[in-house]
Design a protein around this motif. Structure first.
Motif, short mmCIF file in Angstrom:
data_model
loop_
_atom_site.label_atom_id
_atom_site.label_comp_id
_atom_site.label_asym_id
_atom_site.label_seq_id
_atom_site.Cartn_x
_atom_site.Cartn_y
_atom_site.Cartn_z
N LEU A 101 -21.74 41.67 -10.36
CA LEU A 101 -23.01 42.31 -10.01
C LEU A 101 -24.03 41.29 -9.54
CD1 LEU A 101 -24.71 44.85 -9.87
CD2 LEU A 101 -25.26 44.55 -12.29
N TRP A 102 -24.14 40.17 -10.26
CA TRP A 102 -25.06 39.11 -9.83
C TRP A 102 -24.67 38.60 -8.44
CZ3 TRP A 102 -29.52 38.24 -12.05
CH2 TRP A 102 -29.70 38.44 -13.42
N GLY A 103 -23.37 38.45 -8.21
CA GLY A 103 -22.92 37.95 -6.91
C GLY A 103 -23.31 38.87 -5.78
N LYS A 104 -23.16 40.18 -5.99
CA LYS A 104 -23.53 41.13 -4.94
C LYS A 104 -25.03 41.16 -4.72
CE LYS A 104 -23.03 44.07 -1.74
NZ LYS A 104 -22.44 43.62 -0.46
N LEU A 105 -25.80 41.13 -5.81
CA LEU A 105 -27.26 41.11 -5.68
C LEU A 105 -27.73 39.90 -4.88
CD1 LEU A 105 -28.37 42.23 -9.28
CD2 LEU A 105 -28.43 43.59 -7.17
N ALA A 106 -26.98 38.78 -5.02
CA ALA A 106 -27.34 37.57 -4.28
C ALA A 106 -27.16 37.74 -2.78
CB ALA A 106 -26.51 36.39 -4.77
N ASP A 107 -26.29 38.68 -2.36
CA ASP A 107 -26.12 38.96 -0.94
C ASP A 107 -27.22 39.88 -0.40
OD1 ASP A 107 -23.84 37.43 -0.54
OD2 ASP A 107 -22.48 39.05 -1.10
N LEU A 108 -27.99 40.48 -1.32
CA LEU A 108 -28.97 41.49 -0.91
C LEU A 108 -30.42 41.07 -1.12
CD1 LEU A 108 -27.22 44.67 -2.40
CD2 LEU A 108 -27.01 43.75 -0.09
N PHE A 109 -30.67 40.26 -2.16
CA PHE A 109 -32.04 39.95 -2.54
C PHE A 109 -32.25 38.43 -2.61
CE2 PHE A 109 -31.12 44.10 -4.56
CZ PHE A 109 -32.04 44.87 -3.87
#
Length: 527
Positions: free
Chosen positions: A82-90
């Motif tokens: 989840l942290w990894g995906k959020l890093a691609d978005l925010f």
């Protein structure tokens, strides 16, 4: 100016708006990142020697003992994707600070915990923060530094990971043995260093504010994925302890895991912004690096976590002495990861280090499969150097290979997937090989009756109090059982070596993730 500096400062055509960070800026930012990462990893291992003191003082049971460890591990492993995906978005910088904040809150709650419930909740907060740091530090490094330059820094990252993992139990033991400190400082010690890391990151990390497209977070996929992974980890943690590996509980938990993860895959394949984009597995390098990372996790964590127990019970060393005796493992990892990183940066060749690392790791486990209660500590030190050298050359460079093979907008997902499967593999290895050790020791000590069976972690015998014939039997039982663990880990390490042989070497890119992302977004017309 050196070639390396030129590589860091050269801006590719079309990416002028994204000014690369200078060498000095990179080192300043890395000081905060590495400090925070070290403290986060340390938090997971520092309690191992302190728990026997902590749990009785706050009125805990064996169940609580297990949950204090499991809560942090569950929260960390399950939240990494989840942290990894959020890093691609925010904003990655904002997410980093949020991770630091969660970790500080968890550390303070744990340090001032008055009962077992508060301690377990605090460990979950620590785990969520540590999960963010585990994923985000590597993602931010890839955003700041081109893959061609990343090797030298990734080597340092791997060394920090190893030192914190192996040094944590030693530091925890010293803290609880120091009367004017006490066990609460196992949790409070990291707070000032984490706050300092937050300040350093805030002042020195200058990632470009690249405009993000409209985003939608896949909350259903995140819920299904986290639930499925958590259920799997709970089954692995308690199987062989609270219930048999082949039991009704196992059937229900494994069945539930399959259903939840199956639904997660269906959801991830349909939504616009999946937590784990399934198309990244179309990359042969990412798929093979993920598989190899999982095997490395099983073999490395599952095998080495029991080394301290072997040194104390089979060879009769104190906890502090056992910690010091594992320094050759740290040294081998430190040297190999640093040297491999520097040479990768110099000549751009990285696959040879994956292959050499896999071969040395397999050899190291094979050597450890020969140990017993009479093995010389000097020989053990040599085995540790071989094993550490292999892990150091292999572990972080698997992440580098995956990062180099994906588009910039999927850097976060690719990085977190490789890290996630390594952590998941490590959890499986610790539990499965721990069950094997418990079964083997219990069988060897069955002649003593129930009093000294050494199956469980909390029931480890104090060999110094045993009569000589019994002591020799216990020492030999743990020595032989530990050798069996490494014998099982050896073919897993060999399989990891086979997997990396099939990874295709691709020239390392010379632009950072932030520059590549700006180029990708410039190529897409804005509607």
């Amino acid at each position: 100016m050196s070639t390396t500096d030129d590589a860091l400062q050269a801006s590719p055509p079309g990416a002028a708006a994204v000014a690369p960070m200078s060498r000095r800026e990179v080192l300043q930012a890395l000081s905060g990142l590495f400090m925070g990462m070290f403290v986060a990893i340390l938090a997971a291992t520092i309690v191992s020697n302190a728990l026997p003191v902590i749990i009785p003082e706050i009125g805990g049971t064996q169940s609580v003992y297990t949950w204090v460890v499991t809560a942090e591990l569950l929260a960390m492993t399950a939240t990494v994707p989840l942290w990894g995906k959020l890093a691609d978005l925010f904003s990655q910088k904002l997410l980093l600070q949020a991770s630091f904040g969660l970790f500080v809150v968890g550390s303070l709650l744990a340090g001032f915990a008055q009962d077992t419930t508060m301690l377990i909740v605090a460990r979950a907060f620590q785990g969520m923060g540590a999960g963010g740091l585990t994923a985000l530090v590597q993602i931010v490094m890839a955003a700041m530094i081109p893959p061609r330059e990343l090797g030298r820094y990734a080597g340092v990252f791997g060394a920090i990971f190893a030192v914190a993992t192996v040094g944590g139990p030693l530091i925890g033991g010293v803290i609880v043995d120091t009367s004017w400190l006490g066990w609460r400082w196992c949790f409070l010690l990291g707070v000032p260093f984490t706050l300092l890391a937050m300040l350093l990151v805030q002042r020195t990390l200058k990632l470009p504010a690249v405009a993000r497209r409209d985003v939608s977070i896949d909350w259903l996929g995140a819920l299904l994925l986290t639930s499925g992974v958590s259920l799997l980890l709970l089954w692995i943690t308690f199987a062989g302890d609270r219930y048999a590996w082949l039991s009704t509980e196992t059937a229900l938990m494994v069945g539930g895991t399959v259903v939840l993860l199956g639904l997660a895959v269906l959801v991830e394949g349909r939504v616009r912004e999946p937590i784990i984009p399934l198309d990244i597995f179309r990359s042969r390098t990412v798929s093979l690096a993920t598989l190899a990372s999982a095997l490395v996790g099983v073999a490395m964590f599952g095998g080495t976590v029991f080394l301290a127990q072997y040194l104390q019970i089979s060879l009769g060393y104190s906890p502090t002495e056992a910690g010091l005796l594992t320094l050759p493992l740290v040294g081998g990892l430190l040297v190999s990861s640093t040297v491999a990183g520097a040479l990768i940066t110099k000549n751009g060749r990285w696959k040879v280090w994956l292959v050499a690392g896999g071969a040395l790791m397999t050899l190291g486990f094979g050597l450890f499969a020969t140990i017993d209660a009479q093995t010389s500590p000097w020989l053990l030190g040599l085995f540790m150097v071989v094993l550490g050298s292999g892990v150091g050359a292999l572990m972080q460079n698997l992440v580098l290979a995956a990062q180099n093979d994906v588009p910039a907008h999927e850097l976060g997902a690719a990085t977190s997937v490789v890290s996630f499967f390594r952590s998941l593999g490590g959890t499986i290895g610790v539990s499965a090989l721990g069950a094997l050790l418990a079964h083997r020791v219990a069988g060897d000590l069955s002649v003593l009756g129930g009093g000294t069976s050494g199956g469980g972690e909390a029931a480890v015998p104090d060999v110094s109090t045993l009569p000589e014939p019994v002591r020799a039997l216990v020492e030999n039982a743990y020595g032989d059982a530990t050798a069996d663990l490494f014998l099982v880990a050896t073919p897993l390490a060999a399989l990891a070596l086979v997997v990396v042989l099939f990874i295709r070497e691709k020239a390392l890119q010379t632009t950072s993730g932030a520059q590549r992302l700006a180029e990708e977004q410039a190529a897409v017309p804005v509607h």
